[in-house]
Design a protein around this motif. Structure first.
Motif, PDB file in Angstrom:
ATOM      1  N   GLU A   4      -7.882   5.008   1.013  1.00 17.98           N
ATOM      2  CA  GLU A   4      -8.715   5.883   0.178  1.00 17.98           C
ATOM      3  C   GLU A   4      -9.188   5.204  -1.093  1.00 17.98           C
ATOM      4  OE1 GLU A   4      -7.307   9.815  -0.430  1.00 17.98           O
ATOM      5  OE2 GLU A   4      -7.156  10.243   1.718  1.00 17.98           O
ATOM      6  N   THR A   5      -8.528   4.139  -1.486  1.00 13.49           N
ATOM      7  CA  THR A   5      -9.006   3.297  -2.582  1.00 13.49           C
ATOM      8  C   THR A   5      -8.497   1.888  -2.347  1.00 13.49           C
ATOM      9  OG1 THR A   5      -9.045   2.938  -4.980  1.00 13.49           O
ATOM     10  CG2 THR A   5      -7.014   3.819  -4.043  1.00 13.49           C
ATOM     11  N   PHE A   6      -9.222   0.908  -2.843  1.00 11.04           N
ATOM     12  CA  PHE A   6      -8.785  -0.476  -2.739  1.00 11.04           C
ATOM     13  C   PHE A   6      -8.163  -0.970  -4.047  1.00 11.04           C
ATOM     14  CE2 PHE A   6     -11.160  -2.507   1.068  1.00 11.04           C
ATOM     15  CZ  PHE A   6     -10.867  -1.398   1.854  1.00 11.04           C
ATOM     16  N   ARG A   7      -7.987  -0.038  -5.008  1.00 17.81           N
ATOM     17  CA  ARG A   7      -7.361  -0.421  -6.278  1.00 17.81           C
ATOM     18  C   ARG A   7      -6.540   0.735  -6.824  1.00 17.81           C
ATOM     19  NH1 ARG A   7      -9.748  -1.791 -12.356  1.00 17.81           N
ATOM     20  NH2 ARG A   7      -7.717  -2.452 -13.149  1.00 17.81           N
ATOM     21  N   ALA A   8      -5.315   0.441  -7.217  1.00 14.93           N
ATOM     22  CA  ALA A   8      -4.472   1.384  -7.941  1.00 14.93           C
ATOM     23  C   ALA A   8      -3.883   0.627  -9.124  1.00 14.93           C
ATOM     24  CB  ALA A   8      -3.367   1.941  -7.047  1.00 14.93           C
ATOM     25  N   ALA A  31     -13.626  -2.929  -5.486  1.00 15.50           N
ATOM     26  CA  ALA A  31     -13.177  -1.827  -4.634  1.00 15.50           C
ATOM     27  C   ALA A  31     -14.352  -1.001  -4.136  1.00 15.50           C
ATOM     28  CB  ALA A  31     -12.191  -0.946  -5.405  1.00 15.50           C
ATOM     29  N   ASP A  32     -15.318  -0.778  -4.996  1.00 12.36           N
ATOM     30  CA  ASP A  32     -16.486   0.015  -4.602  1.00 12.36           C
ATOM     31  C   ASP A  32     -17.357  -0.713  -3.589  1.00 12.36           C
ATOM     32  OD1 ASP A  32     -15.662   2.021  -6.300  1.00 12.36           O
ATOM     33  OD2 ASP A  32     -17.001   1.441  -7.945  1.00 12.36           O
ATOM     34  N   ARG A  36     -14.906  -1.027   0.215  1.00  8.27           N
ATOM     35  CA  ARG A  36     -14.535   0.151   1.003  1.00  8.27           C
ATOM     36  C   ARG A  36     -15.687   0.646   1.875  1.00  8.27           C
ATOM     37  NH1 ARG A  36     -13.765   5.769   0.500  1.00  8.27           N
ATOM     38  NH2 ARG A  36     -11.892   6.455   1.630  1.00  8.27           N
ATOM     39  N   ASP A  71     -12.950  -2.728 -10.266  1.00  5.25           N
ATOM     40  CA  ASP A  71     -13.418  -1.453  -9.719  1.00  5.25           C
ATOM     41  C   ASP A  71     -14.661  -1.678  -8.863  1.00  5.25           C
ATOM     42  OD1 ASP A  71     -11.434   0.134 -10.944  1.00  5.25           O
ATOM     43  OD2 ASP A  71     -12.567   0.133 -12.829  1.00  5.25           O
ATOM     44  N   ARG A 102       0.826  -1.207   0.000  1.00  3.85           N
ATOM     45  CA  ARG A 102       0.000   0.000   0.000  1.00  3.85           C
ATOM     46  C   ARG A 102       0.867   1.267   0.000  1.00  3.85           C
ATOM     47  NH1 ARG A 102      -2.240  -0.283   4.968  1.00  3.85           N
ATOM     48  NH2 ARG A 102      -0.606   1.143   5.687  1.00  3.85           N
ATOM     49  N   GLY A 154      -6.188  -2.686   3.892  1.00  7.79           N
ATOM     50  CA  GLY A 154      -7.203  -1.729   3.450  1.00  7.79           C
ATOM     51  C   GLY A 154      -8.000  -1.101   4.565  1.00  7.79           C
ATOM     52  N   ILE A 188      -1.005   4.717  -1.885  1.00  3.14           N
ATOM     53  CA  ILE A 188      -2.417   4.796  -1.506  1.00  3.14           C
ATOM     54  C   ILE A 188      -2.526   5.345  -0.084  1.00  3.14           C
ATOM     55  CG2 ILE A 188      -4.545   3.495  -1.126  1.00  3.14           C
ATOM     56  CD1 ILE A 188      -3.518   1.453  -3.182  1.00  3.14           C
TER      57      ILE A 188
END
Length: 386
Positions: A268-272, A323-324, A327, A320, A164, A282, A169
């Motif tokens: 702040e995000t679970f995917r980069a 991740a949505d 979180r 995506d 991370r 996370g 992230i």
């Protein structure tokens, strides 16, 4: 030895990483699981596996062997010393697992490791991640003396996740949420029932009393400046201050003890790009309610199945959507754990009112059922990918 290339690289072989690896391996995905420790940990923080987590573990062949090694607890109680304020039964849950399974995290990891071996996978140790970057083809991870190119990287390396951090992230949360906790596995003389965990609400903070197999009891408590390895005398004081008063517990033996500090944080995000977060990498929060490891295992099954679908030709946007989904659940679970902690630290003048309200609420079966659904994780059925 590390491979030069892999479809999925998982960093961290705790419950989250092992679950993700097992989920992917059972789908025929080429997966490489690494951990920086030379040996698995023999002590652990988590001591409960909830019903929804068991349902997901059933899907990857790990539920039944884990249940066989744990202690079934069909109820959960909230207490103020000798008074039972709320009893939450699990016998009406809409699942075959109408209980919380009390089992050490180290045993959970053993079962997952055994199932992963049966699926053709294993943990590669010790490899410490030192660098990570990604491009259009995936990611390149650098370890001491080795480089691995992966199409996807899963960060399952815990609160202080190197993945991370290297991915840039942010891991954010309220500034005033640091708490110190004491954990211990003990042998106690006690009159408390061993068919369920109890949370004692006390002025100094909550104390969790949870039965484990082999007559052991897991104690978890908030504490101010606890010693690094709390001894029997320290744990006895916690029980005397917060536990049963009329027939107090007596600590006979301490098998292991520890302390840890944490802030409430959610990434702040679970995917980069090709880098994906799961478990404590996370999200991290109070252990009240025993939700942390469970949420991480649920992350891992969801992510493993989603990633397998993408590798089988599914659209990239599925990640995506993962991740949505995860979180907001992390925020909800963190808030639930915080509310349980705040119930404990109500000032003395407010405790009679708090206790009365809890007892009134507990008299309503629909409310007890909603709390049981929340503790068991079964409320996630309406929000997770099936």
């Amino acid at each position: 030895m590390l491979p030069e290339r892999t479809d999925v690289l998982i960093v961290g072989a705790g419950p989250t990483g092992l679950t993700a690896a097992l989920t992917l391996a059972r789908r025929g995905v080429e997966v490489t699981l690494v951990d920086e420790r030379e040996q698995p940990q023999v002590t652990s923080r988590a001591a409960v596996v909830h019903a929804y987590t068991l349902e997901l573990l059933d899907r990857i062949g790990a539920g039944a062997p884990l249940v066989a090694r744990g202690l079934r607890a069909p109820r959960f109680s909230v207490r103020d010393r000798d008074r039972v304020l709320v009893t939450v039964p699990f016998h009406r849950l809409p699942t075959r697992h109408r209980y919380a399974l009390m089992v050490s995290q180290s045993v959970t990891e053993q079962v997952l490791t055994e199932r992963l071996a049966e699926a053709g996978g294993r943990v590669l140790r010790p490899y410490r991640l030192t660098g990570l970057h990604h491009d259009a083809a995936g990611a390149v991870a650098r370890f001491d003396g080795a480089t691995v190119r992966a199409r996807w990287v899963i960060a399952a390396d815990g609160i202080h996740s190197t993945v991370r951090t290297l991915a840039g992230i942010p891991f954010t949360g309220p500034a005033d949420t640091e708490e110190s906790f004491v954990l211990a596995d003990v042998l106690v003389d006690s009159t408390l029932p061993r068919d369920g965990a109890s949370v004692f609400l006390a002025r100094g903070g909550p104390l969790v009393w949870a039965p484990l197999p082999d007559e052991r009891v897991r104690l978890v408590a908030t504490a101010t400046d606890p010693p690094a390895e709390p001894d029997a005398a320290y744990l006895q004081r916690l029980l005397d201050e917060r536990g049963p008063a009329q027939r107090p517990d007596r600590v006979r033996e301490v098998f292991w003890s520890s302390r840890f500090r944490l802030h409430r944080r959610v990434a702040e995000t679970f995917r980069a790009g090709p880098i994906l977060l799961a478990g404590d990498a996370g999200h991290v929060h109070s252990p009240a309610g025993g939700q942390g490891m469970n949420l991480g295992i649920c992350d891992a099954v969801d992510l493993g199945e989603t990633l397998a679908d993408v590798l089988a030709g599914g659209p990239d946007r599925l990640l995506d959507e993962y991740a949505d989904r995860r979180r907001p659940l992390a925020h909800e679970v963190a808030g639930f754990a915080d509310r349980l902690t705040r119930l404990a630290v109500v000032p003395p003048a407010g405790r009679p009112v708090r206790n009365l309200l809890l007892r009134l609420v507990s008299a309503l079966p629909p409310v007890r059922h909603r709390v049981a659904l929340r503790l068991s994780g079964l409320n996630q059925r309406v929000t997770v990918r099936q």
